[in-house]
Write an enzyme that holds these catalytic residues in place. Sequence first.
Site, PDB file in Angstrom:
ATOM      1  N   SER A 152      -5.421 -14.670   1.613  1.00  0.00           N
ATOM      2  CA  SER A 152      -5.481 -15.635   0.092  1.00  0.00           C
ATOM      3  C   SER A 152      -5.591 -15.344  -1.253  1.00  0.00           C
ATOM      4  O   SER A 152      -5.657 -16.615  -2.328  1.00  0.00           O
ATOM      5  CB  SER A 152      -6.774 -16.290   0.635  1.00  0.00           C
ATOM      6  OG  SER A 152      -7.972 -15.433  -0.017  1.00  0.00           O
ATOM      7  N   GLY A 207      -4.342 -12.729  -4.263  1.00  0.00           N
ATOM      8  CA  GLY A 207      -3.773 -10.950  -4.995  1.00  0.00           C
ATOM      9  C   GLY A 207      -1.986 -10.475  -4.081  1.00  0.00           C
ATOM     10  O   GLY A 207      -1.319 -11.820  -3.719  1.00  0.00           O
ATOM     11  N   PHE A 253     -11.012 -14.952   4.815  1.00  0.00           N
ATOM     12  CA  PHE A 253     -11.786 -14.841   4.881  1.00  0.00           C
ATOM     13  C   PHE A 253     -12.502 -15.577   3.521  1.00  0.00           C
ATOM     14  O   PHE A 253     -13.170 -15.123   2.628  1.00  0.00           O
ATOM     15  CB  PHE A 253     -12.531 -13.499   4.540  1.00  0.00           C
ATOM     16  CG  PHE A 253     -14.165 -13.150   5.514  1.00  0.00           C
ATOM     17  CD1 PHE A 253     -14.908 -13.864   6.114  1.00  0.00           C
ATOM     18  CD2 PHE A 253     -15.070 -12.715   4.889  1.00  0.00           C
ATOM     19  CE1 PHE A 253     -15.285 -13.918   6.905  1.00  0.00           C
ATOM     20  CE2 PHE A 253     -16.290 -12.487   5.362  1.00  0.00           C
ATOM     21  CZ  PHE A 253     -16.838 -13.118   6.528  1.00  0.00           C
ATOM     22  N   ALA A 304     -11.742 -10.666   9.226  1.00  0.00           N
ATOM     23  CA  ALA A 304     -10.660  -9.521   9.944  1.00  0.00           C
ATOM     24  C   ALA A 304     -11.213  -8.513  10.954  1.00  0.00           C
ATOM     25  O   ALA A 304     -10.603  -8.101  11.419  1.00  0.00           O
ATOM     26  CB  ALA A 304      -9.653  -9.659   8.980  1.00  0.00           C
ATOM     27  N   ALA A 364      -8.811  -6.459   1.128  1.00  0.00           N
ATOM     28  CA  ALA A 364      -9.393  -5.201   0.126  1.00  0.00           C
ATOM     29  C   ALA A 364     -11.453  -6.380   0.222  1.00  0.00           C
ATOM     30  O   ALA A 364     -11.570  -7.344   0.203  1.00  0.00           O
ATOM     31  CB  ALA A 364      -9.426  -5.630  -0.874  1.00  0.00           C
ATOM     32  N   TYR A 402      -3.129   2.766  -4.280  1.00  0.00           N
ATOM     33  CA  TYR A 402      -2.682   2.384  -5.734  1.00  0.00           C
ATOM     34  C   TYR A 402      -2.846   4.113  -5.858  1.00  0.00           C
ATOM     35  O   TYR A 402      -3.715   4.878  -5.385  1.00  0.00           O
ATOM     36  CB  TYR A 402      -3.646   2.198  -6.530  1.00  0.00           C
ATOM     37  CG  TYR A 402      -3.961   2.302  -7.691  1.00  0.00           C
ATOM     38  CD1 TYR A 402      -2.607   1.883  -8.521  1.00  0.00           C
ATOM     39  CD2 TYR A 402      -4.752   2.862  -8.493  1.00  0.00           C
ATOM     40  CE1 TYR A 402      -2.208   1.892  -9.506  1.00  0.00           C
ATOM     41  CE2 TYR A 402      -4.628   2.915 -10.090  1.00  0.00           C
ATOM     42  CZ  TYR A 402      -3.046   2.046 -10.871  1.00  0.00           C
ATOM     43  OH  TYR A 402      -2.964   2.868 -11.674  1.00  0.00           O
ATOM     44  N   TYR A 443     -10.879   6.822  -9.083  1.00  0.00           N
ATOM     45  CA  TYR A 443      -9.538   6.454  -7.340  1.00  0.00           C
ATOM     46  C   TYR A 443      -9.436   7.524  -6.987  1.00  0.00           C
ATOM     47  O   TYR A 443      -9.516   6.999  -5.654  1.00  0.00           O
ATOM     48  CB  TYR A 443      -8.721   5.688  -8.195  1.00  0.00           C
ATOM     49  CG  TYR A 443      -7.850   3.979  -7.511  1.00  0.00           C
ATOM     50  CD1 TYR A 443      -8.603   3.132  -7.429  1.00  0.00           C
ATOM     51  CD2 TYR A 443      -6.974   4.480  -6.686  1.00  0.00           C
ATOM     52  CE1 TYR A 443      -8.297   2.396  -6.925  1.00  0.00           C
ATOM     53  CE2 TYR A 443      -7.136   3.225  -5.379  1.00  0.00           C
ATOM     54  CZ  TYR A 443      -7.201   2.599  -5.258  1.00  0.00           C
ATOM     55  OH  TYR A 443      -7.176   1.587  -4.404  1.00  0.00           O
ATOM     56  N   LYS A 486      -7.777   5.134   1.751  1.00  0.00           N
ATOM     57  CA  LYS A 486      -6.433   5.924   0.832  1.00  0.00           C
ATOM     58  C   LYS A 486      -5.516   6.902   2.046  1.00  0.00           C
ATOM     59  O   LYS A 486      -4.955   6.268   1.936  1.00  0.00           O
ATOM     60  CB  LYS A 486      -6.011   5.210  -0.474  1.00  0.00           C
ATOM     61  CG  LYS A 486      -6.502   4.173  -1.158  1.00  0.00           C
ATOM     62  CD  LYS A 486      -5.723   2.806  -0.255  1.00  0.00           C
ATOM     63  CE  LYS A 486      -6.304   0.985  -1.373  1.00  0.00           C
ATOM     64  NZ  LYS A 486      -6.270   0.471  -0.280  1.00  0.00           N
TER      65      LYS A 486
HETATM   66  P1  NAD Z   1      -8.185  -9.118  -3.516  1.00  0.00           P
HETATM   67  O1  NAD Z   1      -9.396  -9.305  -3.613  1.00  0.00           O
HETATM   68  O2  NAD Z   1      -6.910 -10.527  -4.094  1.00  0.00           O
HETATM   69  O3  NAD Z   1      -7.484  -9.833  -1.977  1.00  0.00           O
HETATM   70  C1  NAD Z   1      -8.162  -9.258  -0.880  1.00  0.00           C
HETATM   71  C2  NAD Z   1      -8.164  -9.987   0.088  1.00  0.00           C
HETATM   72  O4  NAD Z   1      -8.579 -10.058   1.394  1.00  0.00           O
HETATM   73  C3  NAD Z   1      -8.835 -11.435  -0.207  1.00  0.00           C
HETATM   74  O5  NAD Z   1      -7.357 -12.630   0.395  1.00  0.00           O
HETATM   75  C4  NAD Z   1     -10.034 -11.443   0.683  1.00  0.00           C
HETATM   76  O6  NAD Z   1     -10.276 -12.499   0.925  1.00  0.00           O
HETATM   77  C5  NAD Z   1      -9.345 -10.721   1.659  1.00  0.00           C
HETATM   78  N1  NAD Z   1     -10.666 -10.734   2.614  1.00  0.00           N
HETATM   79  C6  NAD Z   1     -11.701  -9.027   2.160  1.00  0.00           C
HETATM   80  N2  NAD Z   1     -12.398  -8.939   3.757  1.00  0.00           N
HETATM   81  C7  NAD Z   1     -12.434 -10.368   4.416  1.00  0.00           C
HETATM   82  C8  NAD Z   1     -12.428  -9.959   5.984  1.00  0.00           C
HETATM   83  N3  NAD Z   1     -14.000  -9.101   6.136  1.00  0.00           N
HETATM   84  N4  NAD Z   1     -11.587 -10.289   6.373  1.00  0.00           N
HETATM   85  C9  NAD Z   1     -10.575 -10.957   6.219  1.00  0.00           C
HETATM   86  N5  NAD Z   1     -10.149 -11.287   4.917  1.00  0.00           N
HETATM   87  C10 NAD Z   1     -11.124 -10.204   3.522  1.00  0.00           C
HETATM   88  O7  NAD Z   1      -7.198  -7.474  -3.462  1.00  0.00           O
HETATM   89  P2  NAD Z   1      -6.024  -7.010  -3.495  1.00  0.00           P
HETATM   90  O8  NAD Z   1      -6.082  -6.175  -5.315  1.00  0.00           O
HETATM   91  O9  NAD Z   1      -4.912  -7.739  -3.348  1.00  0.00           O
HETATM   92  O10 NAD Z   1      -6.136  -6.091  -2.771  1.00  0.00           O
HETATM   93  C11 NAD Z   1      -5.146  -5.832  -1.999  1.00  0.00           C
HETATM   94  C12 NAD Z   1      -4.983  -4.552  -1.466  1.00  0.00           C
HETATM   95  O11 NAD Z   1      -4.132  -3.872  -2.361  1.00  0.00           O
HETATM   96  C13 NAD Z   1      -5.933  -3.433  -1.178  1.00  0.00           C
HETATM   97  O12 NAD Z   1      -5.764  -2.350  -0.309  1.00  0.00           O
HETATM   98  C14 NAD Z   1      -6.150  -2.982  -2.364  1.00  0.00           C
HETATM   99  O13 NAD Z   1      -6.581  -1.386  -2.307  1.00  0.00           O
HETATM  100  C15 NAD Z   1      -4.443  -2.635  -2.700  1.00  0.00           C
HETATM  101  N6  NAD Z   1      -3.996  -2.848  -3.777  1.00  0.00           N
HETATM  102  C16 NAD Z   1      -4.666  -2.810  -5.165  1.00  0.00           C
HETATM  103  C17 NAD Z   1      -4.124  -3.004  -6.779  1.00  0.00           C
HETATM  104  C18 NAD Z   1      -4.499  -3.529  -7.522  1.00  0.00           C
HETATM  105  O14 NAD Z   1      -4.877  -2.910  -8.985  1.00  0.00           O
HETATM  106  N7  NAD Z   1      -5.170  -4.597  -7.557  1.00  0.00           N
HETATM  107  C19 NAD Z   1      -3.538  -1.833  -7.192  1.00  0.00           C
HETATM  108  C20 NAD Z   1      -2.660  -1.004  -5.751  1.00  0.00           C
HETATM  109  C21 NAD Z   1      -2.978  -1.318  -3.861  1.00  0.00           C
END
Ligand code: NAD
Length: 392
Positions: free
Chosen positions: A49, A51, A73, A111, A139, A223, A233, A242
């Site tokens: 939903s 990111g 969620f 999830a 996340a 990351y 991190y 990670k």
């Molecule tokens: P985000 O917060 O934008 O998105 C996380 C998603 O997970 C959301 O859609 C949320 O609703 C969903 N979610 C959370 N708990 C849940 C649950 N229990 N059941 C179902 N859905 C659930 O986060 P993001 O930054 O897009 O992170 C996604 C992945 O990318 C993570 O593993 C993060 O570590 C990784 N990441 C992020 C970055 C960054 O800078 N943002 C960089 C590299 C990697």
Amino acid sequence: MVIKPKVRGFICTTAHPDGCKVLVSQQIDYVKSQPHSQGPKKVLVIGASMGYGLASRITAAYSFGAATIGVIFDKPANGARTATSGWYNTAAFEQLAAEDGLYAKTINGDAYSKEIKDKTIELIKKDLGKVDMVVYSLAAPRRTMADGTVYTSVLKTVGEPYTNKTIDLKNRIVSDITVEPASDEEIRATVKVMGGEDWKDWIDALKAADAIEDNAVTVAYSYIGPDITHPMYADGSIGKAKDHLFETSKHMTEQYGVRAYISVNKALVTQSSAAIPIVPLYISILYKVMKEHNVHEGCIEQMYRLMNQKLFGESVITDSENRIRLDDLEMKDEIQSEVKKLWTEISSDNLDTHADLDGYYKDFYRLFGFEADGIDYAADTDADRAINSIIE
Ligand code: NAD
């Protein structure tokens, strides 16, 4: 109702449905405007939903014409409360996908739970038969196990405390922060929440139900970042999770007949990254430098590149450890040497010249549907938006 942003700490407790829709449709337009390779046709996105997960879903749908099932969620609007932005993003995505003749359905719930895995698999079996790609983009701050045990993840160092600069974004003040080390139990809990165990549970459940193609691709996101963020991190509690995610990808590729990858993505403003000490200041400096070098990307550009160029191009492009590197531009020497110089010099007095705080703020507000082009935020709007297919 008239919907204004209400920021509390790292999150905004309101979201704007029309703004979310404009921002989702801009991501769709970006993907539509690009050339496409051949890719998967039936894609499950867990954490769909916001990111990186939302951008993955949009890319799979609009690059490959894939049918997508998203697991989210999120909460619908309720009385005076708006829905969450993930709800509005999903409502907008489903509506736009339907207009474009694309299959898109959504399961709303935890999830990590068996119940949501079962419901998702039932839907896959009924509508798609099997999936050929699984994106794991959760996340989450905590995970509830089947027996009721709750694990909470922490953003701490491992071993030694670490002191470095951080920013109070509200008051635009740069100060030092000391991040304390996590206890062994906190590290274990963080690995439970953000490591690979639940990813593997999903693939196990899909395999057991014969709901995933042999040789399907599955990807989860990680990351690494530069030295200044490492204690916090890559070498911190989240880094341990990670590492576990990466080991899980190797295990699943060897044992499960799937092609499991870790994609190391760029640091970007999302609801999750905003909560990590030190990282938002790094991101504001990084944005400035990458924009000046004309190599700045958001989630959608990253996920477009992941799917069309790294995963489903002529061959899978990885580093020597078999990780996909979408942080290639962030980690370039010329970018990192400038970031490092600005990091050393930055203080509350020179934020305007040393960091892109406006860019950071804009992206932060946009996570919740604010600051979108062409929206009259003083106008009344209906906070109730339906997700057509929602299964709860
Ligand atoms: P985000 O917060 O934008 O998105 C996380 C998603 O997970 C959301 O859609 C949320 O609703 C969903 N979610 C959370 N708990 C849940 C649950 N229990 N059941 C179902 N859905 C659930 O986060 P993001 O930054 O897009 O992170 C996604 C992945 O990318 C993570 O593993 C993060 O570590 C990784 N990441 C992020 C970055 C960054 O800078 N943002 C960089 C590299 C990697």
